[in-house]
Design a protein around this motif. Structure first.
Motif, PDB file in Angstrom:
ATOM      1  N   ALA A  65       0.838  -1.194   0.000  1.00 23.97           N
ATOM      2  CA  ALA A  65       0.000   0.000   0.000  1.00 23.97           C
ATOM      3  C   ALA A  65       0.871   1.240   0.000  1.00 23.97           C
ATOM      4  N   ALA A  66       0.362   2.291  -0.595  1.00 30.96           N
ATOM      5  CA  ALA A  66       1.098   3.552  -0.654  1.00 30.96           C
ATOM      6  C   ALA A  66       1.184   4.163   0.734  1.00 30.96           C
ATOM      7  N   GLN A  67       2.202   4.941   0.945  1.00 27.84           N
ATOM      8  CA  GLN A  67       2.377   5.627   2.221  1.00 27.84           C
ATOM      9  C   GLN A  67       2.322   7.135   1.982  1.00 27.84           C
ATOM     10  N   PRO A  68       1.689   7.874   2.903  1.00 29.51           N
ATOM     11  CA  PRO A  68       1.689   9.327   2.759  1.00 29.51           C
ATOM     12  C   PRO A  68       3.120   9.848   2.873  1.00 29.51           C
ATOM     13  N   VAL A  69       3.452  10.835   2.072  1.00 28.95           N
ATOM     14  CA  VAL A  69       4.791  11.401   2.076  1.00 28.95           C
ATOM     15  C   VAL A  69       4.681  12.912   2.118  1.00 28.95           C
ATOM     16  N   ALA A  70       5.437  13.522   2.989  1.00 26.22           N
ATOM     17  CA  ALA A  70       5.489  14.978   3.039  1.00 26.22           C
ATOM     18  C   ALA A  70       6.656  15.428   2.182  1.00 26.22           C
ATOM     19  N   GLY A  71       6.423  16.373   1.299  1.00 23.24           N
ATOM     20  CA  GLY A  71       7.486  16.835   0.416  1.00 23.24           C
ATOM     21  C   GLY A  71       7.780  18.297   0.631  1.00 23.24           C
ATOM     22  N   ASP A  72       8.535  18.856  -0.284  1.00 20.64           N
ATOM     23  CA  ASP A  72       8.905  20.257  -0.202  1.00 20.64           C
ATOM     24  C   ASP A  72       7.978  21.146  -1.008  1.00 20.64           C
ATOM     25  N   ARG A  82      -9.236   4.110 -10.681  1.00 24.06           N
ATOM     26  CA  ARG A  82      -8.025   3.262 -10.673  1.00 24.06           C
ATOM     27  C   ARG A  82      -6.781   4.106 -10.967  1.00 24.06           C
ATOM     28  N   ALA A  83      -6.887   5.414 -10.691  1.00 23.94           N
ATOM     29  CA  ALA A  83      -5.785   6.334 -10.952  1.00 23.94           C
ATOM     30  C   ALA A  83      -4.880   6.425  -9.731  1.00 23.94           C
ATOM     31  N   LEU A  84      -3.680   6.905  -9.952  1.00 25.68           N
ATOM     32  CA  LEU A  84      -2.780   7.234  -8.871  1.00 25.68           C
ATOM     33  C   LEU A  84      -3.352   8.479  -8.194  1.00 25.68           C
ATOM     34  N   LEU A  85      -3.399   8.484  -6.868  1.00 18.77           N
ATOM     35  CA  LEU A  85      -3.949   9.627  -6.146  1.00 18.77           C
ATOM     36  C   LEU A  85      -2.825  10.405  -5.482  1.00 18.77           C
ATOM     37  N   ARG A  89     -11.170   7.700  -1.251  1.00 15.55           N
ATOM     38  CA  ARG A  89     -11.198   6.271  -1.593  1.00 15.55           C
ATOM     39  C   ARG A  89     -12.162   5.992  -2.751  1.00 15.55           C
ATOM     40  N   THR A  90     -13.294   6.681  -2.783  1.00 14.74           N
ATOM     41  CA  THR A  90     -14.259   6.481  -3.860  1.00 14.74           C
ATOM     42  C   THR A  90     -13.655   6.875  -5.201  1.00 14.74           C
ATOM     43  N   VAL A  91     -12.983   8.013  -5.250  1.00 15.47           N
ATOM     44  CA  VAL A  91     -12.349   8.452  -6.492  1.00 15.47           C
ATOM     45  C   VAL A  91     -11.261   7.461  -6.891  1.00 15.47           C
ATOM     46  N   GLY A  92     -10.481   7.012  -5.935  1.00 16.40           N
ATOM     47  CA  GLY A  92      -9.429   6.046  -6.243  1.00 16.40           C
ATOM     48  C   GLY A  92      -9.973   4.756  -6.814  1.00 16.40           C
ATOM     49  N   MET A  93     -11.059   4.256  -6.247  1.00 11.32           N
ATOM     50  CA  MET A  93     -11.646   3.007  -6.737  1.00 11.32           C
ATOM     51  C   MET A  93     -12.335   3.210  -8.085  1.00 11.32           C
ATOM     52  N   PRO A 147      -8.548   9.519 -15.992  1.00 12.45           N
ATOM     53  CA  PRO A 147      -7.241  10.109 -15.676  1.00 12.45           C
ATOM     54  C   PRO A 147      -6.282   9.046 -15.145  1.00 12.45           C
ATOM     55  N   SER A 148      -4.995   9.296 -15.301  1.00 12.88           N
ATOM     56  CA  SER A 148      -4.005   8.387 -14.725  1.00 12.88           C
ATOM     57  C   SER A 148      -3.530   8.911 -13.375  1.00 12.88           C
ATOM     58  N   LEU A 149      -3.814  10.178 -13.092  1.00  8.50           N
ATOM     59  CA  LEU A 149      -3.440  10.794 -11.827  1.00  8.50           C
ATOM     60  C   LEU A 149      -4.567  11.728 -11.404  1.00  8.50           C
ATOM     61  N   VAL A 150      -4.987  11.621 -10.151  1.00 13.96           N
ATOM     62  CA  VAL A 150      -5.986  12.533  -9.595  1.00 13.96           C
ATOM     63  C   VAL A 150      -5.367  13.173  -8.367  1.00 13.96           C
ATOM     64  N   GLY A 151      -5.388  14.487  -8.329  1.00 18.12           N
ATOM     65  CA  GLY A 151      -4.848  15.209  -7.187  1.00 18.12           C
ATOM     66  C   GLY A 151      -5.962  15.830  -6.365  1.00 18.12           C
ATOM     67  N   PHE A 152      -5.821  15.705  -5.065  1.00 16.84           N
ATOM     68  CA  PHE A 152      -6.720  16.397  -4.139  1.00 16.84           C
ATOM     69  C   PHE A 152      -5.926  17.573  -3.601  1.00 16.84           C
ATOM     70  N   VAL A 153      -6.196  18.744  -4.177  1.00 14.49           N
ATOM     71  CA  VAL A 153      -5.462  19.944  -3.813  1.00 14.49           C
ATOM     72  C   VAL A 153      -6.096  20.542  -2.564  1.00 14.49           C
ATOM     73  N   ALA A 154      -5.263  20.927  -1.620  1.00 12.22           N
ATOM     74  CA  ALA A 154      -5.721  21.534  -0.366  1.00 12.22           C
ATOM     75  C   ALA A 154      -6.717  20.624   0.354  1.00 12.22           C
ATOM     76  N   ALA A 155      -6.335  19.367   0.505  1.00 15.82           N
ATOM     77  CA  ALA A 155      -7.213  18.393   1.167  1.00 15.82           C
ATOM     78  C   ALA A 155      -7.511  18.783   2.609  1.00 15.82           C
ATOM     79  N   ASP A 156      -6.675  19.623   3.195  1.00 13.07           N
ATOM     80  CA  ASP A 156      -6.908  20.042   4.577  1.00 13.07           C
ATOM     81  C   ASP A 156      -8.237  20.767   4.732  1.00 13.07           C
ATOM     82  N   ARG A 157      -8.697  21.383   3.660  1.00 11.67           N
ATOM     83  CA  ARG A 157     -10.005  22.045   3.719  1.00 11.67           C
ATOM     84  C   ARG A 157     -11.114  21.021   3.947  1.00 11.67           C
TER      85      ARG A 157
END
Length: 176
Positions: free
Chosen positions: A1-8, A106-109, A99-103, A71-81
């Protein structure tokens, strides 16, 4: 399973910050209403162009069309909101949406968040939800939220704010 990663990355940039994204092409579709048929066709064209090295920036109003857009990639921008809305089910609803969007796609989230260790973000990356719901139940028990208590929401409307405040105060007093 993917792990959350904090980046720059610039945390909290939101959809507007993606206009300066380091990609060849940003295709923007940020309506304030559900797209009509010809707009869906334009969305498909934008998604096809984005697949050639660009990014499609859109609001949640395009969610019903993600299967068509593929899409092959779906981004949730500003998910903290989503995570910190002033509503007792905010974390659970954010987890459900991610999870619903991911299922469905089948895109990378990709989830932009200042809190990669938030229980909902970690659960979105996990295959099992037991730990998330155990934590949610613990928090809800401490705060007296359902399923440990019942909640009632009332909307009070009156001709003046003072009258509405008075009615709301009487309802609160009578409820206890």
């Amino acid at each position: 399973a993917a792990q959350p990663v904090a980046g720059d990355a610039h945390v909290g940039a939101g959809a507007a910050g993606l206009d300066d994204a380091p990609v060849p092409d940003v295709h923007r579709h940020v309506p304030d209403r559900v797209p009509v048929e010809d707009e869906v066709t334009r969305l498909q064209v934008a998604a096809r162009d984005a697949a050639r090295g660009g990014v499609l920036v859109a609001t949640s109003l395009v969610l019903p069309y993600l299967e068509v857009l593929r899409p092959s990639l779906v981004g949730f921008v500003a998910a903290d909101r989503m995570l910190h809305r002033p509503e007792w089910r905010a974390a659970e609803r954010a987890l459900s949406l991610i999870r619903t969007v991911g299922m469905a796609t089948r895109a990378l989230l990709l989830v932009e968040t200042a809190e990669p260790n938030h229980p909902a973000v970690r659960a979105a990356a996990a295959t099992r939800l037991r730990q998330f719901y155990a934590h949610e139940l613990e928090v809800r028990a401490q705060l007296g939220y359902p399923p440990f208590r019942s909640l009632v929401a009332l909307d009070v409307a009156a001709r003046t704010e003072a009258a509405a405040t008075d009615v709301a105060a009487r309802l609160a007093r009578d409820a206890t």
